[in-house]
Design a protein around this motif. Structure first.
Motif, PDB file in Angstrom:
ATOM      1  N   UNK A  40       0.868  -1.149  -0.011  1.00  0.00           N
ATOM      2  CA  UNK A  40       0.107  -0.210  -0.001  1.00  0.00           C
ATOM      3  C   UNK A  40       0.908   1.191  -0.164  1.00  0.00           C
ATOM      4  N   UNK A  41       0.162   2.486  -0.290  1.00  0.00           N
ATOM      5  CA  UNK A  41       1.045   3.553  -0.265  1.00  0.00           C
ATOM      6  C   UNK A  41       1.544   3.727   1.220  1.00  0.00           C
ATOM      7  N   UNK A  42       2.809   4.364   1.306  1.00  0.00           N
ATOM      8  CA  UNK A  42       3.731   4.642   2.487  1.00  0.00           C
ATOM      9  C   UNK A  42       3.910   6.008   2.720  1.00  0.00           C
ATOM     10  N   UNK A  43       3.236   6.396   3.878  1.00  0.00           N
ATOM     11  CA  UNK A  43       3.055   7.747   4.315  1.00  0.00           C
ATOM     12  C   UNK A  43       4.222   7.672   5.131  1.00  0.00           C
ATOM     13  N   UNK A  44       5.092   8.980   5.145  1.00  0.00           N
ATOM     14  CA  UNK A  44       6.396   8.784   5.975  1.00  0.00           C
ATOM     15  C   UNK A  44       5.961   9.802   7.185  1.00  0.00           C
ATOM     16  N   UNK A  45       6.371   9.434   8.607  1.00  0.00           N
ATOM     17  CA  UNK A  45       6.415  10.158   9.708  1.00  0.00           C
ATOM     18  C   UNK A  45       7.480   9.652  10.580  1.00  0.00           C
ATOM     19  N   UNK A  46       8.466   9.972   9.886  1.00  0.00           N
ATOM     20  CA  UNK A  46       9.920   9.633  10.628  1.00  0.00           C
ATOM     21  C   UNK A  46      10.294  10.325  12.067  1.00  0.00           C
ATOM     22  N   UNK A  47       9.682  11.482  11.993  1.00  0.00           N
ATOM     23  CA  UNK A  47      10.068  12.353  13.240  1.00  0.00           C
ATOM     24  C   UNK A  47       9.078  12.109  14.450  1.00  0.00           C
ATOM     25  N   UNK A  48       7.913  10.842  14.076  1.00  0.00           N
ATOM     26  CA  UNK A  48       7.138  10.768  15.373  1.00  0.00           C
ATOM     27  C   UNK A  48       7.286   9.262  15.780  1.00  0.00           C
ATOM     28  N   UNK A  49       6.801   9.250  16.886  1.00  0.00           N
ATOM     29  CA  UNK A  49       6.628   7.547  17.233  1.00  0.00           C
ATOM     30  C   UNK A  49       5.442   6.883  16.850  1.00  0.00           C
ATOM     31  N   UNK A  50       5.305   5.711  17.142  1.00  0.00           N
ATOM     32  CA  UNK A  50       4.308   5.002  16.512  1.00  0.00           C
ATOM     33  C   UNK A  50       3.157   5.305  17.803  1.00  0.00           C
ATOM     34  N   UNK A  51       3.488   5.457  18.985  1.00  0.00           N
ATOM     35  CA  UNK A  51       2.487   5.758  20.026  1.00  0.00           C
ATOM     36  C   UNK A  51       1.922   7.352  19.470  1.00  0.00           C
ATOM     37  N   UNK A  52       2.750   8.245  19.250  1.00  0.00           N
ATOM     38  CA  UNK A  52       2.462   9.521  18.898  1.00  0.00           C
ATOM     39  C   UNK A  52       1.221   9.603  17.572  1.00  0.00           C
ATOM     40  N   UNK A  53       1.746   8.825  16.834  1.00  0.00           N
ATOM     41  CA  UNK A  53       0.790   8.630  15.519  1.00  0.00           C
ATOM     42  C   UNK A  53      -0.614   8.156  15.933  1.00  0.00           C
ATOM     43  N   UNK A  54      -0.594   6.857  16.630  1.00  0.00           N
ATOM     44  CA  UNK A  54      -1.631   6.145  17.007  1.00  0.00           C
ATOM     45  C   UNK A  54      -2.602   7.122  17.746  1.00  0.00           C
ATOM     46  N   UNK A  55      -2.149   7.990  18.712  1.00  0.00           N
ATOM     47  CA  UNK A  55      -3.069   9.054  19.432  1.00  0.00           C
ATOM     48  C   UNK A  55      -3.526  10.010  18.225  1.00  0.00           C
ATOM     49  N   UNK A  56      -2.754  10.591  17.660  1.00  0.00           N
ATOM     50  CA  UNK A  56      -3.225  11.630  16.602  1.00  0.00           C
ATOM     51  C   UNK A  56      -4.559  10.781  15.743  1.00  0.00           C
ATOM     52  N   UNK A  57      -4.106   9.645  15.240  1.00  0.00           N
ATOM     53  CA  UNK A  57      -5.086   9.137  14.458  1.00  0.00           C
ATOM     54  C   UNK A  57      -6.391   8.918  14.817  1.00  0.00           C
ATOM     55  N   UNK A  58      -6.244   8.275  16.077  1.00  0.00           N
ATOM     56  CA  UNK A  58      -7.445   8.013  17.015  1.00  0.00           C
ATOM     57  C   UNK A  58      -8.214   9.278  17.306  1.00  0.00           C
ATOM     58  N   UNK A  59      -7.735  10.303  17.428  1.00  0.00           N
ATOM     59  CA  UNK A  59      -8.200  11.729  17.550  1.00  0.00           C
ATOM     60  C   UNK A  59      -9.318  12.023  16.660  1.00  0.00           C
ATOM     61  N   UNK A  60      -9.028  11.542  15.411  1.00  0.00           N
ATOM     62  CA  UNK A  60     -10.194  11.675  14.478  1.00  0.00           C
ATOM     63  C   UNK A  60     -10.864  10.663  13.666  1.00  0.00           C
ATOM     64  N   UNK A  61     -10.189   9.393  13.686  1.00  0.00           N
ATOM     65  CA  UNK A  61     -10.766   8.019  13.130  1.00  0.00           C
ATOM     66  C   UNK A  61     -11.371   7.268  14.034  1.00  0.00           C
ATOM     67  N   UNK A  62     -12.767   6.805  14.090  1.00  0.00           N
ATOM     68  CA  UNK A  62     -13.298   5.619  14.848  1.00  0.00           C
ATOM     69  C   UNK A  62     -12.819   4.293  14.456  1.00  0.00           C
ATOM     70  N   UNK A  63     -12.727   3.451  15.613  1.00  0.00           N
ATOM     71  CA  UNK A  63     -12.449   2.092  15.431  1.00  0.00           C
ATOM     72  C   UNK A  63     -13.952   1.457  15.198  1.00  0.00           C
ATOM     73  N   UNK A  64     -13.801   0.437  14.390  1.00  0.00           N
ATOM     74  CA  UNK A  64     -14.749  -0.426  13.841  1.00  0.00           C
ATOM     75  C   UNK A  64     -15.297  -1.155  15.023  1.00  0.00           C
ATOM     76  N   UNK A  65     -16.659  -1.158  15.247  1.00  0.00           N
ATOM     77  CA  UNK A  65     -17.415  -1.954  16.377  1.00  0.00           C
ATOM     78  C   UNK A  65     -18.178  -2.949  15.830  1.00  0.00           C
TER      79      UNK A  65
END
Length: 142
Positions: A40-65
């Motif tokens: 898949x498309x690879x979006x670079x976020x080299x300056x951030x940790x996975x935890x920081x990115x997870x927190x940011x994504x979950x601030x706008x994206x719902x998880x499937x129920x």
């Protein structure tokens, strides 16, 4: 910059999150993950940790129920019941930020790679902790 949008969410990442539909998956990957060659498309976020990115994504994206496993991580090779530091951190973030709480489930290493190859996108972070990878399934906003 936008109000109330985490600045870690780059234009490319915001575009991917908005373009995803219900049931689509996104991978947040550590620095060792083969993000560019997985498919898949690879979006670079080299300056951030996975935890920081997870927190940011979950601030706008719902998880499937509608599924029992909207959050998947890679199991430790040879120790599938082990919980790496990064995964424990991911669970804390999901518990704090996700609109729909979920218990992280594990996938065997190669099953994780296969699943990641079918994701909508991969976000390659600068995460240096081992096993700092997670797949999220997008839900709906009621």
């Amino acid at each position: 910059m936008l109000r109330n949008i985490n600045p870690i969410l780059s234009p490319d990442l915001l575009h991917a999150l908005r373009a995803m539909g219900h049931g689509d998956e996104i991978v947040i990957a550590d620095a060792n993950f083969p993000g560019s060659s997985t498919g898949p498309d690879c979006i670079r976020a080299d300056g951030s940790s996975a935890s920081e990115v997870l927190r940011a994504i979950l601030s706008v994206m719902p998880l499937d129920t509608f599924v029992p496993d909207p959050a998947l991580t890679m199991q430790v090779v040879g120790e599938p019941e082990a919980i790496p530091e990064a995964v424990a951190d991911f669970q804390t973030i999901i518990d704090e930020v996700a609109d729909n709480g979920a218990q992280i489930q594990g996938l065997e290493r190669f099953a994780f790679y296969d699943r990641a190859a079918t994701a909508f996108a991969i976000v390659q972070t600068g995460e240096r902790r081992l096993y700092g990878n997670i797949i999220l399934k997008k839900g709906v906003i009621a």
